[in-house]
Design a protein around this motif. Structure first.
Motif, PDB file in Angstrom:
ATOM      1  N   LEU A  62      10.482   6.123  -4.301  1.00 20.69           N
ATOM      2  CA  LEU A  62       9.041   6.099  -4.019  1.00 20.69           C
ATOM      3  C   LEU A  62       8.644   7.191  -3.034  1.00 20.69           C
ATOM      4  O   LEU A  62       7.465   7.558  -2.952  1.00 20.69           O
ATOM      5  CB  LEU A  62       8.622   4.723  -3.494  1.00 20.69           C
ATOM      6  CG  LEU A  62       8.834   3.571  -4.474  1.00 20.69           C
ATOM      7  CD1 LEU A  62       8.429   2.250  -3.846  1.00 20.69           C
ATOM      8  CD2 LEU A  62       8.094   3.807  -5.778  1.00 20.69           C
ATOM      9  N   LEU A  63       9.611   7.726  -2.317  1.00 19.94           N
ATOM     10  CA  LEU A  63       9.314   8.833  -1.405  1.00 19.94           C
ATOM     11  C   LEU A  63       8.767  10.046  -2.164  1.00 19.94           C
ATOM     12  O   LEU A  63       8.054  10.875  -1.585  1.00 19.94           O
ATOM     13  CB  LEU A  63      10.558   9.221  -0.598  1.00 19.94           C
ATOM     14  CG  LEU A  63      11.072   8.168   0.384  1.00 19.94           C
ATOM     15  CD1 LEU A  63      12.363   8.649   1.039  1.00 19.94           C
ATOM     16  CD2 LEU A  63      10.024   7.816   1.425  1.00 19.94           C
ATOM     17  N   ILE A  64       9.066  10.142  -3.448  1.00 15.27           N
ATOM     18  CA  ILE A  64       8.524  11.237  -4.266  1.00 15.27           C
ATOM     19  C   ILE A  64       7.002  11.220  -4.214  1.00 15.27           C
ATOM     20  O   ILE A  64       6.363  12.261  -4.024  1.00 15.27           O
ATOM     21  CB  ILE A  64       9.027  11.134  -5.725  1.00 15.27           C
ATOM     22  CG1 ILE A  64      10.531  11.401  -5.783  1.00 15.27           C
ATOM     23  CG2 ILE A  64       8.252  12.069  -6.652  1.00 15.27           C
ATOM     24  CD1 ILE A  64      11.192  11.023  -7.108  1.00 15.27           C
ATOM     25  N   HIS A  65       6.417  10.042  -4.352  1.00 11.36           N
ATOM     26  CA  HIS A  65       4.956   9.920  -4.326  1.00 11.36           C
ATOM     27  C   HIS A  65       4.406  10.291  -2.950  1.00 11.36           C
ATOM     28  O   HIS A  65       3.322  10.881  -2.839  1.00 11.36           O
ATOM     29  CB  HIS A  65       4.534   8.501  -4.704  1.00 11.36           C
ATOM     30  CG  HIS A  65       5.102   8.053  -6.007  1.00 11.36           C
ATOM     31  ND1 HIS A  65       4.739   8.597  -7.218  1.00 11.36           N
ATOM     32  CD2 HIS A  65       6.047   7.111  -6.290  1.00 11.36           C
ATOM     33  CE1 HIS A  65       5.419   8.003  -8.190  1.00 11.36           C
ATOM     34  NE2 HIS A  65       6.224   7.105  -7.651  1.00 11.36           N
ATOM     35  N   PHE A  66       5.151   9.967  -1.908  1.00 13.60           N
ATOM     36  CA  PHE A  66       4.721  10.279  -0.548  1.00 13.60           C
ATOM     37  C   PHE A  66       4.823  11.775  -0.280  1.00 13.60           C
ATOM     38  O   PHE A  66       3.954  12.350   0.372  1.00 13.60           O
ATOM     39  CB  PHE A  66       5.530   9.462   0.463  1.00 13.60           C
ATOM     40  CG  PHE A  66       5.076   8.033   0.535  1.00 13.60           C
ATOM     41  CD1 PHE A  66       4.425   7.552   1.656  1.00 13.60           C
ATOM     42  CD2 PHE A  66       5.263   7.173  -0.535  1.00 13.60           C
ATOM     43  CE1 PHE A  66       3.967   6.246   1.718  1.00 13.60           C
ATOM     44  CE2 PHE A  66       4.822   5.869  -0.491  1.00 13.60           C
ATOM     45  CZ  PHE A  66       4.165   5.398   0.636  1.00 13.60           C
ATOM     46  N   ILE A  67       5.863  12.398  -0.774  1.00 16.19           N
ATOM     47  CA  ILE A  67       5.988  13.854  -0.631  1.00 16.19           C
ATOM     48  C   ILE A  67       4.822  14.531  -1.339  1.00 16.19           C
ATOM     49  O   ILE A  67       4.161  15.411  -0.766  1.00 16.19           O
ATOM     50  CB  ILE A  67       7.345  14.350  -1.183  1.00 16.19           C
ATOM     51  CG1 ILE A  67       8.498  13.829  -0.319  1.00 16.19           C
ATOM     52  CG2 ILE A  67       7.375  15.874  -1.276  1.00 16.19           C
ATOM     53  CD1 ILE A  67       9.887  13.994  -0.941  1.00 16.19           C
ATOM     54  N   ALA A  68       4.537  14.104  -2.556  1.00 14.82           N
ATOM     55  CA  ALA A  68       3.434  14.699  -3.317  1.00 14.82           C
ATOM     56  C   ALA A  68       2.105  14.498  -2.599  1.00 14.82           C
ATOM     57  O   ALA A  68       1.309  15.443  -2.452  1.00 14.82           O
ATOM     58  CB  ALA A  68       3.373  14.102  -4.726  1.00 14.82           C
ATOM     59  N   GLY A  69       1.853  13.270  -2.148  1.00 12.10           N
ATOM     60  CA  GLY A  69       0.581  12.981  -1.496  1.00 12.10           C
ATOM     61  C   GLY A  69       0.412  13.684  -0.168  1.00 12.10           C
ATOM     62  O   GLY A  69      -0.657  14.243   0.125  1.00 12.10           O
ATOM     63  N   LEU A  70       1.435  13.680   0.641  1.00 17.08           N
ATOM     64  CA  LEU A  70       1.335  14.276   1.976  1.00 17.08           C
ATOM     65  C   LEU A  70       1.375  15.805   1.935  1.00 17.08           C
ATOM     66  O   LEU A  70       0.728  16.466   2.754  1.00 17.08           O
ATOM     67  CB  LEU A  70       2.461  13.745   2.868  1.00 17.08           C
ATOM     68  CG  LEU A  70       2.357  12.265   3.234  1.00 17.08           C
ATOM     69  CD1 LEU A  70       3.685  11.755   3.782  1.00 17.08           C
ATOM     70  CD2 LEU A  70       1.229  12.041   4.240  1.00 17.08           C
ATOM     71  N   ALA A  71       2.126  16.369   0.990  1.00 20.58           N
ATOM     72  CA  ALA A  71       2.234  17.830   0.895  1.00 20.58           C
ATOM     73  C   ALA A  71       1.143  18.422   0.017  1.00 20.58           C
ATOM     74  O   ALA A  71       0.988  19.646  -0.032  1.00 20.58           O
ATOM     75  CB  ALA A  71       3.614  18.217   0.355  1.00 20.58           C
ATOM     76  N   GLY A  72       0.413  17.571  -0.688  1.00 16.06           N
ATOM     77  CA  GLY A  72      -0.667  18.061  -1.540  1.00 16.06           C
ATOM     78  C   GLY A  72      -0.155  18.802  -2.766  1.00 16.06           C
ATOM     79  O   GLY A  72      -0.753  19.781  -3.204  1.00 16.06           O
ATOM     80  N   CYS A  73       0.948  18.337  -3.312  1.00 15.44           N
ATOM     81  CA  CYS A  73       1.501  18.969  -4.513  1.00 15.44           C
ATOM     82  C   CYS A  73       1.542  17.937  -5.635  1.00 15.44           C
ATOM     83  O   CYS A  73       1.297  16.757  -5.417  1.00 15.44           O
ATOM     84  CB  CYS A  73       2.894  19.535  -4.240  1.00 15.44           C
ATOM     85  SG  CYS A  73       4.147  18.332  -3.765  1.00 15.44           S
ATOM     86  N   ASP A  74       1.858  18.400  -6.839  1.00 18.43           N
ATOM     87  CA  ASP A  74       1.949  17.430  -7.934  1.00 18.43           C
ATOM     88  C   ASP A  74       3.312  16.742  -7.897  1.00 18.43           C
ATOM     89  O   ASP A  74       4.217  17.137  -7.160  1.00 18.43           O
ATOM     90  CB  ASP A  74       1.652  18.061  -9.295  1.00 18.43           C
ATOM     91  CG  ASP A  74       2.651  19.135  -9.700  1.00 18.43           C
ATOM     92  OD1 ASP A  74       3.861  18.989  -9.415  1.00 18.43           O
ATOM     93  OD2 ASP A  74       2.235  20.118 -10.329  1.00 18.43           O
ATOM     94  N   LYS A  75       3.432  15.707  -8.692  1.00 21.93           N
ATOM     95  CA  LYS A  75       4.639  14.881  -8.680  1.00 21.93           C
ATOM     96  C   LYS A  75       5.874  15.665  -9.124  1.00 21.93           C
ATOM     97  O   LYS A  75       6.967  15.446  -8.596  1.00 21.93           O
ATOM     98  CB  LYS A  75       4.434  13.645  -9.548  1.00 21.93           C
ATOM     99  CG  LYS A  75       5.386  12.517  -9.206  1.00 21.93           C
ATOM    100  CD  LYS A  75       4.992  11.202  -9.831  1.00 21.93           C
ATOM    101  CE  LYS A  75       5.249  11.234 -11.299  1.00 21.93           C
ATOM    102  NZ  LYS A  75       5.121   9.945 -11.967  1.00 21.93           N
TER     103      LYS A  75
END
Length: 168
Positions: A32-45
């Motif tokens: 689930l950290l993948i979603h957090f990386i995407a959301g916090l870094a402003g990148c796609d999944k």
């Protein structure tokens, strides 16, 4: 095989099943950290998946998410929610790490099993190796408790990801 030996073997099999569930639950939650990386870094999944897979330890992945949450521009409510999840996940990692970095010893006399930690603990003036813990009812209960807490943590990760509209 005596009945007592069979009971001890069954206990160890129960332990192994619980360790398998612990690893599955951990990996499922860690992903689930993948979603957090995407959301916090402003990148796609997809970019977040590459970043996640490039970091080869849970600690590195958690460090990244914590650092992204602390970046300027992240609202305090979001930052605090993410940091709380990361702190809770770090606490739960101790048991998983203990059982994933050990060997198991069997006492043929009484049928008991113990986990021997395969890690060196550096102290101020000495080192410690081979910490031994019995695999008994207390150990099984500790794994059950951690599994329950991981299930709760997983649900909390999903709730925060949805709350802050992270890419799912």
């Amino acid at each position: 095989m005596s009945e007592r030996d069979h009971d001890k073997s069954g206990d160890f099999n129960d332990f192994l099943l619980k360790i398998g569930r612990l690893n599955y639950s951990w990996t499922n939650t860690e992903s689930l950290l993948i979603h957090f990386i995407a959301g916090l870094a402003g990148c796609d999944k997809e970019v977040a998946v590459v970043i996640f897979l490039t970091l080869n330890t849970s600690r590195a992945r958690l460090d990244l998410v914590e650092r992204l949450a602390k970046m300027p521009g992240i609202p305090p409510e979001q930052r605090d929610a993410v940091l709380e999840l990361c702190r809770d996940m770090t606490k739960l990692s101790a048991l998983r790490n203990r059982y994933n970095h050990c060997i198991y010893a069997f006492d043929p006399e009484n049928g008991s099993t113990r986990a021997i930690l395969m890690r060196i603990a550096d102290r101020k003036t000495d080192i410690r190796m081979g910490q031994s813990n019995p695999i008994d009812e207390d150990a099984l209960n500790e794994i059950d408790d951690t599994l329950s807490r991981l299930t709760d943590l997983n649900a909390r990760f999903w709730a925060v990801a949805r709350q802050f509209d992270y890419p799912l």
